[in-house]
Structures are given as C-alpha cells and as structure tokens.
Design an enzyme around this catalytic site. Sequence first.
Site, PDB file in Angstrom:
ATOM      1  N   CYS A 164     -30.121  18.008 -11.237  1.00 43.12           N
ATOM      2  CA  CYS A 164     -29.894  19.429 -11.007  1.00 43.12           C
ATOM      3  C   CYS A 164     -30.156  20.267 -12.255  1.00 43.12           C
ATOM      4  O   CYS A 164     -30.095  21.484 -12.200  1.00 43.12           O
ATOM      5  CB  CYS A 164     -28.446  19.647 -10.551  1.00 43.12           C
ATOM      6  SG  CYS A 164     -27.269  19.135 -11.813  1.00 43.12           S
ATOM      7  N   CYS A 182     -21.891  15.281 -10.135  1.00 42.99           N
ATOM      8  CA  CYS A 182     -21.214  16.250 -11.014  1.00 42.99           C
ATOM      9  C   CYS A 182     -20.132  15.528 -11.827  1.00 42.99           C
ATOM     10  O   CYS A 182     -19.960  15.795 -13.016  1.00 42.99           O
ATOM     11  CB  CYS A 182     -20.603  17.385 -10.202  1.00 42.99           C
ATOM     12  SG  CYS A 182     -21.691  18.070  -8.944  1.00 42.99           S
TER      13      CYS A 182
HETATM   14 FE1  FES Z   1     -25.290  19.693 -11.207  1.00 47.90          FE
HETATM   15 FE2  FES Z   1     -22.871  19.725 -10.180  1.00 47.90          FE
HETATM   16  S1  FES Z   1     -24.687  20.432  -9.266  1.00 47.90           S
HETATM   17  S2  FES Z   1     -23.493  18.916 -12.075  1.00 47.90           S
END
Ligand code: FES
Length: 157
Positions: free
Chosen positions: A35, A108
């Site tokens: 992400c 995460c």
């Molecule tokens: Fe990247 Fe939570 S979406 S750490």
Amino acid sequence: MSSFESKVREALANPQNQGEIPDADAIGTVGSPECGDMLRMWLKFTEKDGKRVIDRASFQAFGCQTAIAVASMATELLRGKTAEEAKHLTASELTGDLGPLPPMKIHCGQLVEGALRNALDNDSPAAAPAEAGNMAPTLASSLHRKAGGTLRIVPID
Ligand code: FES
C-alpha cells in the site's frame, strides 16, 4: 459500525506515543510494498530489576488509521518488555485491545511488527556477535538494509 472499527476510532481519538524519541537506543523503519505506507518505531531502554527493558516506545506512521491504532496499542504493550520478549510478540499480539484484524487489515499490523523487528535488529546491545556488522546507526541505512526484509505481506483476495 463493527466493534473493530469503533475500537480503531477510539484508539485514534487519543493515539499514544506518537513522535520521535530523540535519544532512542533503536530505530526501525519499514514500508509496505502493498500500500506504500511507512512506519517508523523508536525504542528507549532502561535498567529495571537487573534487566534491560523497554522504557518507552514511540512511532510515526505515514499510513492508514489501522496502522496508527495498532502502533498506539503496541507501543503501550512494549513498555517493560525485554528485547527478547518484544522479539517474540506476534502481529496479532501487538494489536492488544483492538483484537484480531480483519483480513484486509492484516498487513497494517504486520507493518507495526516489521518496524518493531527492524528496531530490535538495530539495537546495538542486543546484536549478537554474528550480527555485529548489522549495526546500522542511521535511518538511511536501516531503510536500505532491510528493504522489505522483515515485513510479510498477505495478499488480499
Ligand atoms: Fe497500508 Fe494499512 S493500508 S498499512
């Protein structure tokens, strides 16, 4: 709203231990290739009852709310733990009162776990002789040294 979401909201309303510890003994930084988020953790140790334990842990997150909530919980949980005890905490233990993360949020928590492991790897007194060459005092070297190394990413269906 699920109880997980409300717990995250609660944690975000009053996040603990945000920011740098200027005289930290160890710093860990990881990024998630999934992400693009990034998390940095600082650890400060102290002597207590003849043991070297974590006195304070703090973090800065350039990432999602779940990562911030987990880091807030984790940095509270780490207080009083030895480096060895901290090393054995899993991502799911680090979430504390938040409980298990939903599948889409597991990475995460792993971002927080990765930053902790990276910091512990960089903690000079804990470095085994074989790892002596691993002591990386600068943030830049910690960033380059472990590119994606300690962070496990779980694919999302
Ligand atoms: Fe990247 Fe939570 S979406 S750490």
